[in-house]
Design a protein around this motif. Structure first.
Motif, short mmCIF file in Angstrom:
data_model
loop_
_atom_site.label_atom_id
_atom_site.label_comp_id
_atom_site.label_asym_id
_atom_site.label_seq_id
_atom_site.Cartn_x
_atom_site.Cartn_y
_atom_site.Cartn_z
N UNK A 337 47.40 -72.56 35.92
CA UNK A 337 46.23 -72.00 35.25
C UNK A 337 44.98 -72.87 35.46
N UNK A 338 45.03 -73.73 36.46
CA UNK A 338 43.90 -74.65 36.65
C UNK A 338 43.45 -74.58 38.11
N UNK A 339 42.80 -73.47 38.43
CA UNK A 339 42.21 -73.28 39.75
C UNK A 339 40.89 -74.03 39.79
N UNK A 340 40.73 -75.04 40.65
CA UNK A 340 39.49 -75.82 40.67
C UNK A 340 38.25 -74.97 40.89
N UNK A 341 38.35 -73.95 41.73
CA UNK A 341 37.18 -73.12 42.00
C UNK A 341 36.77 -72.32 40.76
N UNK A 342 37.74 -71.78 40.06
CA UNK A 342 37.41 -71.06 38.83
C UNK A 342 36.83 -72.00 37.79
N UNK A 343 37.37 -73.19 37.72
CA UNK A 343 36.86 -74.21 36.79
C UNK A 343 35.41 -74.54 37.10
N UNK A 344 35.08 -74.75 38.36
CA UNK A 344 33.70 -75.05 38.75
C UNK A 344 32.78 -73.88 38.41
N UNK A 345 33.28 -72.68 38.63
CA UNK A 345 32.49 -71.50 38.28
C UNK A 345 32.23 -71.46 36.77
N UNK A 346 33.26 -71.78 35.99
CA UNK A 346 33.11 -71.79 34.53
C UNK A 346 32.13 -72.84 34.05
N UNK A 347 32.20 -74.04 34.64
CA UNK A 347 31.25 -75.09 34.26
C UNK A 347 29.82 -74.67 34.55
N UNK A 348 29.60 -74.09 35.73
CA UNK A 348 28.25 -73.65 36.10
C UNK A 348 27.75 -72.58 35.14
N UNK A 349 28.62 -71.63 34.81
CA UNK A 349 28.21 -70.54 33.93
C UNK A 349 27.86 -71.06 32.54
N UNK A 350 28.69 -71.96 31.99
CA UNK A 350 28.42 -72.49 30.66
C UNK A 350 27.16 -73.35 30.66
N UNK A 351 26.98 -74.17 31.68
CA UNK A 351 25.79 -75.01 31.76
C UNK A 351 24.54 -74.15 31.88
N UNK A 352 24.59 -73.09 32.66
CA UNK A 352 23.44 -72.20 32.81
C UNK A 352 23.12 -71.49 31.51
N UNK A 353 24.15 -71.07 30.80
CA UNK A 353 23.96 -70.34 29.56
C UNK A 353 23.12 -71.13 28.56
N UNK A 354 23.30 -72.44 28.53
CA UNK A 354 22.60 -73.26 27.54
C UNK A 354 21.55 -74.16 28.19
N UNK A 355 21.01 -73.70 29.29
CA UNK A 355 20.05 -74.49 30.04
C UNK A 355 18.80 -74.79 29.22
N UNK A 356 18.40 -73.87 28.37
CA UNK A 356 17.18 -74.04 27.59
C UNK A 356 17.46 -74.26 26.11
N UNK A 357 18.67 -74.69 25.80
CA UNK A 357 19.04 -74.94 24.40
C UNK A 357 18.92 -76.43 24.11
N UNK A 358 17.92 -76.79 23.34
CA UNK A 358 17.58 -78.20 23.12
C UNK A 358 18.75 -79.00 22.58
N UNK A 359 19.49 -78.43 21.63
CA UNK A 359 20.50 -79.21 20.92
C UNK A 359 21.84 -79.29 21.65
N UNK A 360 21.99 -78.56 22.75
CA UNK A 360 23.17 -78.77 23.59
C UNK A 360 22.86 -79.97 24.48
N UNK A 361 23.45 -81.11 24.15
CA UNK A 361 23.05 -82.38 24.79
C UNK A 361 24.06 -82.86 25.83
N UNK A 362 25.24 -82.26 25.88
CA UNK A 362 26.23 -82.76 26.82
C UNK A 362 27.31 -81.75 27.12
N UNK A 363 27.97 -81.94 28.27
CA UNK A 363 29.12 -81.12 28.63
C UNK A 363 30.25 -82.03 29.09
N UNK A 364 31.37 -81.91 28.41
CA UNK A 364 32.59 -82.62 28.80
C UNK A 364 33.36 -81.74 29.78
N UNK A 365 33.62 -82.27 30.99
CA UNK A 365 34.09 -81.41 32.07
C UNK A 365 35.50 -80.88 31.86
#
Length: 718
Positions: A337-365
């Motif tokens: 259940x740990x496809x690296x490509x899907x994981x990278x896609x998920x990280x990008x999507x979550x990071x993009x979603x909160x790109x303009x959210x001031x209080x989201x200060x970090x992402x743990x990979x």
């Protein structure tokens, strides 16, 4: 077809608005008993419900409800806790939430079961009677909502700890490398220029992370507790307890699987048979009930932001579910259940979603990399790709990298650094629990274990601070009941290091209970900051104890950054030594602490007066004096924990240690529990002499610190 039995129940509950109670008889006829009393949530507040069963129905044919307790958070909001023996299948039982009571259905358990079963209210405790005998029965499982089959077993703390261990094995009690001596000689600062994290911080001022973990990665794929309390109330509770940050977990499928992301919260709960939780969300968070899961996640982040709480988004798993096991298929790159490509896609999507959210200060990979496939080369390959993906999608957030072996080790970074295209925002994370730190907390001397474990933790990752790399202890935790000896001992050791190293940290966990965890509905989280019903703090004394660690002792932007001083911290209480007068020293808030100078001659001197700490005799209060040349004014840090602050009496050479009395007075007594004895409790004599750059109450200092460099050591054994 057999005739209908009589199911008669008496419900006694307190009025939400009045002092008296109401009673009602509930009668509903059905063929036999399949299950009873499901869906008991958000009824009028129930205090006690009791059941008597006629023995004409065989024991294994009946679902026996034992006891329901209610601890209301506020008027007209009920939460029921169910202790049960056997629960049947997942069919709901209807109810009407009226003042006069609840209509309950009893349905067939098996065809052909004996008729005539009787459920009857009794009055006091839970009584199971029949065939000339009666007995009170107690059961382990606590289940809320649609009940599932659970076998009766005798509960023990070991069961709780085993369930909490997330599947990881206990670390071997190996002696760590001698880098522990380096730890005591110096420490690194987080000099990466991280915006909003550690040292420095926003506008050149340090912002310390004092976080709580809030799970949102289990089967419902929604933040826990939304059926218990309004999300705004939960966020307010986080702030009221002094936390400035939440580490909010999420599963990869929440953003990569369109079906899951678009699933309404109501459907997510209903598909798992949790109709009671649906009712709870309808009462507490009606605006969220029919939102898609991804929008529910956004709203949780927004609610935290509205309370000024920073958010770190933590990718716990790929598939929604409890974390973690070595064999759950979510452990390492290339697992089922740990496809690296899907994981990278998920990280990008979550990071993009909160790109303009001031209080989201970090992402743990990724949380707690683990399992038979883990290896260092793939760690570098994919963690660097993940870091770059997050940075490309959202250049404003910290990028947080976990280690191997359930995030217990980052030791491989000794040899090779992570290479990225960006700088100033890379953070590492490490976990530290008493069940996985290699320490035999219950069977060995507490000083010995603490010293050994801290060396172990240092060798596994804490060394990064000495090299100037940001380090975030993103999980630590303990049994909040306070009854587990090993956890209690571990906690005091952890808090001493958190104070000494001025760590950024996140406690596991905020949630007092789960919708479902490991197949158990309404699972009670013994490590939770909040109670099972999410109403109050589970351990209020712990909230007070960590208060001094929720703000920075050191770092840029603090009033005395250029002239730091020492404080004397008492980890058992979370307080510091205050000199009220030359004859009165006592524990008090660290924000009110005197500024001390710890000299190269081992003297502890109050900087504003020049008076030094002195031992008088065994059992007497410590005092301040002007003659600092005697052995009774020379304070050494002894024992493996380096937390016994010890001096010799001038008259007879007896070695004594500082001690906090039960009333908070600071006295000296014979040093205890230094080694060997596993039953002795040294914590009243444990102190840390640590650096602080906070404001000094009461004026300027008149003495100067010795010149030890820009960031002096905080553990002063050398």
């Amino acid at each position: 077809m057999s005739s209908n039995p009589l199911a008669k129940l008496r419900v006694t509950y307190p009025s939400a608005c009045r002092d008296h109670t109401h009673q009602c008889d509930l009668i509903k006829g059905h063929t036999n008993l399949k299950h009873a009393l499901k869906h008991l949530h958000h009824l009028h507040p129930i205090s006690v419900l009791q059941v008597r069963r006629d023995d004409r129905v065989p024991h294994h044919h009946a679902t026996l409800l034992r006891r329901v307790e209610h601890k209301p958070c506020r008027r007209n909001v009920a939460t029921a806790r169910v202790h049960m023996n056997q629960a049947a299948q997942n069919e709901p039982i209807g109810h009407e939430p009226t003042l006069d009571g609840v209509r309950l259905d009893a349905a067939p358990y098996v065809q052909g079961a004996h008729p005539g079963a009787r459920l009857e209210g009794t009055g006091g405790g839970v009584l199971i009677s029949g065939a000339g005998r009666s007995r009170v029965e107690h059961f382990d499982e606590q289940v809320q909502g649609v009940l599932r089959v659970a076998r009766v077993k005798e509960s023990s703390h070991k069961d709780v700890v085993a369930r909490r261990r997330k599947g990881r094995p206990r670390a071997q009690a190996e002696q760590a490398d001698r880098v522990g001596e380096q730890r005591r000689r110096g420490r690194g600062r987080l000099e990466e220029g991280v915006e909003g994290f550690g040292r420095p911080g926003v506008d050149g001022r340090r912002v310390k992370l004092a976080c709580a973990n809030w799970a949102s990665h289990l089967e419902p794929a929604a933040a826990e507790g939304l059926a218990r309390r309004p999300v705004s109330d939960i966020a307010a509770r986080v702030a009221a307890m002094g936390f400035n940050c939440v580490r909010l977990t999420w599963p990869t499928y929440l953003v990569t699987n369109a079906t899951l992301a678009s699933l309404p919260l109501r459907w997510s709960l209903e598909r798992l048979g949790m109709l009671e939780s649906v009712a709870g969300v309808r009462v507490n968070n009606p605006a969220l009930l029919d939102l898609p899961l991804i929008d529910v996640f956004r709203e949780v982040v927004s609610s935290l932001a509205r309370k000024g709480i920073m958010v770190i988004l933590d990718n716990q798993m790929t598939t929604p579910g409890w974390c973690c096991s070595r064999t759950d298929g979510n452990g390492f790159f290339g697992d089922v259940y740990f496809d690296p490509n899907e994981w990278l896609k998920g990280l990008s999507a979550m990071a993009t979603m909160f790109n303009n959210t001031k209080y989201v200060v970090g992402m743990s990979l990724r949380n707690e990399l683990r399992g038979p496939k883990q290896n260092v080369s793939l760690w570098y390959r994919y963690m660097q790709l993940g870091a770059e993906a997050v940075h490309a999608a959202n250049p404003n957030v910290l990028v947080i990298l976990s280690g191997l072996d359930f995030d217990n080790t980052l030791s491989f970074l000794f040899k090779e650094k992570v290479r990225l295209s960006f700088s100033g925002k890379l953070v590492y994370e490490q976990h530290w629990y008493g069940f996985s730190d290699g320490g035999n907390w219950e069977t060995q001397n507490q000083n010995d274990v603490c010293g050994m474990v801290v060396d172990f933790i240092w060798a596994k990752g804490l060394f990064l601070l000495q090299h100037g790399w940001p380090l975030f202890f993103s999980e630590f935790g303990f049994d909040m009941s306070g009854t587990h000896i090993g956890d209690n001992r571990y906690l005091t050791c952890f808090l001493s290091v958190a104070a000494e190293m001025d760590l950024d940290w996140a406690i596991w966990a905020l949630q007092g209970s789960y919708y479902i965890r490991e197949g158990i509905l309404a699972y009670d989280e013994s490590y939770g900051l909040l109670t099972w019903d999410w109403c109050t703090a589970r351990n209020p004394s712990f909230i007070k104890r960590i208060n001094s660690l929720q703000s920075a002792f050191q770092g840029p932007g603090l009033p005395n950054t250029q002239q730091p001083y020492y404080i004397i911290f008492h980890p058992q209480s979370g307080l510091c030594v205050l000199a009220r007068s030359s004859k009165l020293l006592e524990l008090g808030p660290c924000d009110e602490s005197n500024a001390w100078n710890y000299t190269s001659a081992y003297e502890l001197v109050v900087k504003s007066t020049g008076q030094c700490l002195q031992a008088q005799s065994v059992g007497k209060n410590a005092k301040l004096g002007t003659d600092c040349s005697k052995p009774s004014s020379k304070w050494h840090l002894i024992s493996d924990s380096k937390m016994h602050v010890s001096a010799e009496l001038a008259k007879n050479g007896t070695r004594v240690c500082l001690e906090a009395s039960p009333d908070g007075a600071i006295r000296t007594n014979q040093c205890k529990c230094l080694s060997v004895d596993p039953t002795c409790d040294p914590e009243s004599q444990w102190f840390k002499v640590i650096l602080s750059s906070r404001d000094i109450p009461g004026g300027d200092s008149i003495l100067q610190l010795p010149s030890l460099g820009p960031w002096p050591p905080t553990s002063l054994s050398s």
